[in-house]
Design a protein around this motif. Sequence first.
Motif, short mmCIF file in Angstrom:
data_model
loop_
_atom_site.label_atom_id
_atom_site.label_comp_id
_atom_site.label_asym_id
_atom_site.label_seq_id
_atom_site.Cartn_x
_atom_site.Cartn_y
_atom_site.Cartn_z
N GLY A 283 13.64 20.26 -10.03
CA GLY A 283 13.17 19.03 -11.27
C GLY A 283 12.23 19.49 -11.74
O GLY A 283 11.46 18.89 -12.55
N GLU B 280 23.00 19.18 -15.53
CA GLU B 280 22.68 19.91 -15.60
C GLU B 280 22.63 21.35 -15.24
O GLU B 280 22.67 22.45 -15.33
CB GLU B 280 20.72 20.14 -15.41
N ILE C 293 20.75 15.97 -12.27
CA ILE C 293 20.84 16.91 -12.07
C ILE C 293 22.06 18.31 -11.79
O ILE C 293 21.58 19.26 -11.92
CB ILE C 293 19.61 17.05 -10.86
N VAL D 239 13.57 13.63 -8.84
CA VAL D 239 14.38 14.91 -8.38
C VAL D 239 13.30 15.70 -7.61
O VAL D 239 13.54 15.81 -6.74
CB VAL D 239 14.95 16.29 -8.93
N MET E 193 13.88 20.94 -14.41
CA MET E 193 13.35 20.02 -15.99
C MET E 193 11.60 18.96 -16.28
O MET E 193 12.04 18.92 -17.47
CB MET E 193 14.17 18.53 -14.91
N GLY F 204 12.76 13.75 -13.76
CA GLY F 204 12.70 15.57 -13.60
C GLY F 204 12.18 14.76 -11.91
O GLY F 204 11.87 15.25 -10.80
#
Length: 471
Positions: free
Chosen positions: A374, A277, A274, A152, A377, A149
Motif C-alpha cells: 500500500g 499490481e 493490489i 491497503v 502504491m 493505497g
Amino acid sequence: MTNETAHATDAPEQRQDVHPVDQFRPWGRLVPFAIQHILVMIATPISSVFLIGTALHLSEQLTSAILASVFVFSGLGSLLQSIGVWRIGVRLPFVMLPGGAATILFITTAQGTDVQTAVGAVILTGVFYILVVTVFVRVLKYFPPLVIGSMVVVIGINLIGATGKLITGTPDTPQFGDLLNLLLALVTIVVTVLCFRFLPGVLRQLSVAFGLVGGTIFAAFFGATAFAQHVAGPAVSVPAFLPFGFPVFNVVAAIPMLVWSLASMAEATGQTVINAEIVGREVKPTRDVPRVIRADGIVSIIGGFFGTPAMVTSGENVGIVRASGVRSRYVTATAGVILILVGFSPLARLLAGIPSAVIGGTAVVVFAIISVLGIQMLSRVDFHETGNLITCTLAIGIGLLPVLIPGMYHQLPAAVASLLGSGVAMSAFTGVLLNLLFNHTRRREEPTDTGMGVNTAIIKNVRRRPDDYRI
C-alpha cells in the motif's frame, strides 16, 4: 508498477505469449506453493469453526461437519476466483475464507435469535452481494490509487492486529504475553528471514512455508504442539446439508451482516487492485471487482445451506504472492483442490495442532508485506498537493482508529457500530469523501516553491505519468 525486480523469480519460466498469471506450472512446483498458501491461511477456518462451536455449544459431530463444510467451500471459492466461470471469479491468485467479522456476526445473530436465523442472514448477505454490486461498481471511479493505497495500508495493519493475538493471546487473560509464545513467533520469523536470505531459487520462494515448519519443529521440543489431541475423530468428514435445519430469513436480524457486507465490498476492491499490481496484470475495476464480489456471494449462498458463515475472498494470500514471486493463478487453484480434499479428511483437525503463535509469526511477515505494498502504491501519489496529503492522512488515521481502539463505537446502534467499526470501510469512506472534496470540486492548487530547490511542477509531471496509474 515496475515488476522486473519483484518478479525476477518468474523470469526463467515465462513464455512470451502467456502472462505469468496464466502459466500452468509443473505439478512438482504447483503443489508445494499451494501448500504454502494453505499453511498460512489454515488458522482462519479452523479458529472460525471452533469459535462458532464453542459459542453456540455445538456437538463435536456437528462442529466437525461445519469444519468440513468450511474447508470444502474455501476450496471451491478459491477455484472459482482463480479459474473463473463467465463473469464470476476474477482469474487472479486468490483464496477464499470465512470472514473474521462475518464469523462474529454469525455468532451474535445466532445468540440474539437462533442459528437458523443466522444461517438465513448469511444467505441473504450472499444475495445482497450479487444485487448491490451493480450499484457499487458505479462508485469505483472514485477509488483512485490515493484512496486504494490508503485502504491497503489499513488492511495490512488490521490483519497484523487481528492475527497478532495468535501470538500474544487476548488481553486480560492469564495467557496474555506468554513468553514461550513470543519465542515461538520470533523463531518462526527468524527462520523465514534466513530462508529468504540464504536459500536459492525455488527454495527461497517457499521461505514462508519453511519458516512455519521450522517454528513448528522448534515448538515440538517444548511440547507446544497439539497434534495428538486432534487424532481422535472420524476418518472421513462430510459436509452436512442444512445441519441446523431450514434457514429462517429475517431481514431485520440480517441488517448488521448486510451493513458489514458493504465494508467487505470496499475491502475486496482494495485487494483486487493490489493483487493485480503484484502480479503485473492490468485490471479494470468496474469489470473485475464485481467478478470477485459475485463469487463471494455465490459461495456464501451455497455455503450457508451447509452451515458456513459468510465466505470472502481473502487478502491473506496476497502477501504470499509478493513474497514468493509466484504469480500463477493455478497455484491458488491447486490450493483450492487441496482444501476440498482436506475438508473430507481428518487432516483439518490435525493441522489445528500447529501452535497458534507459529501461525501468528508467519502472518506478521505476510500481512506486513500488504501494508508495504500500500505504501508502494502511495509513493506514486503527488503529496506536494495539500489535498492528496490531507486525504491520505485522514483516510489512514480514521481507518486505524477502530483497529487500534476496538469497540470505540459501541454506544451507537449495532448496525451503525458494525460499519464504523470496520477500519477498511472508514478508510474507504474518508478517502473517497476527501478525494471528492479536494480533487473534484475545485481547480487543483498551483505548484508552489517548497524552498528545497525543487521545481514541484516537474515533480508533479513526473508523478502523474499515465503508466503510474495503470491498475
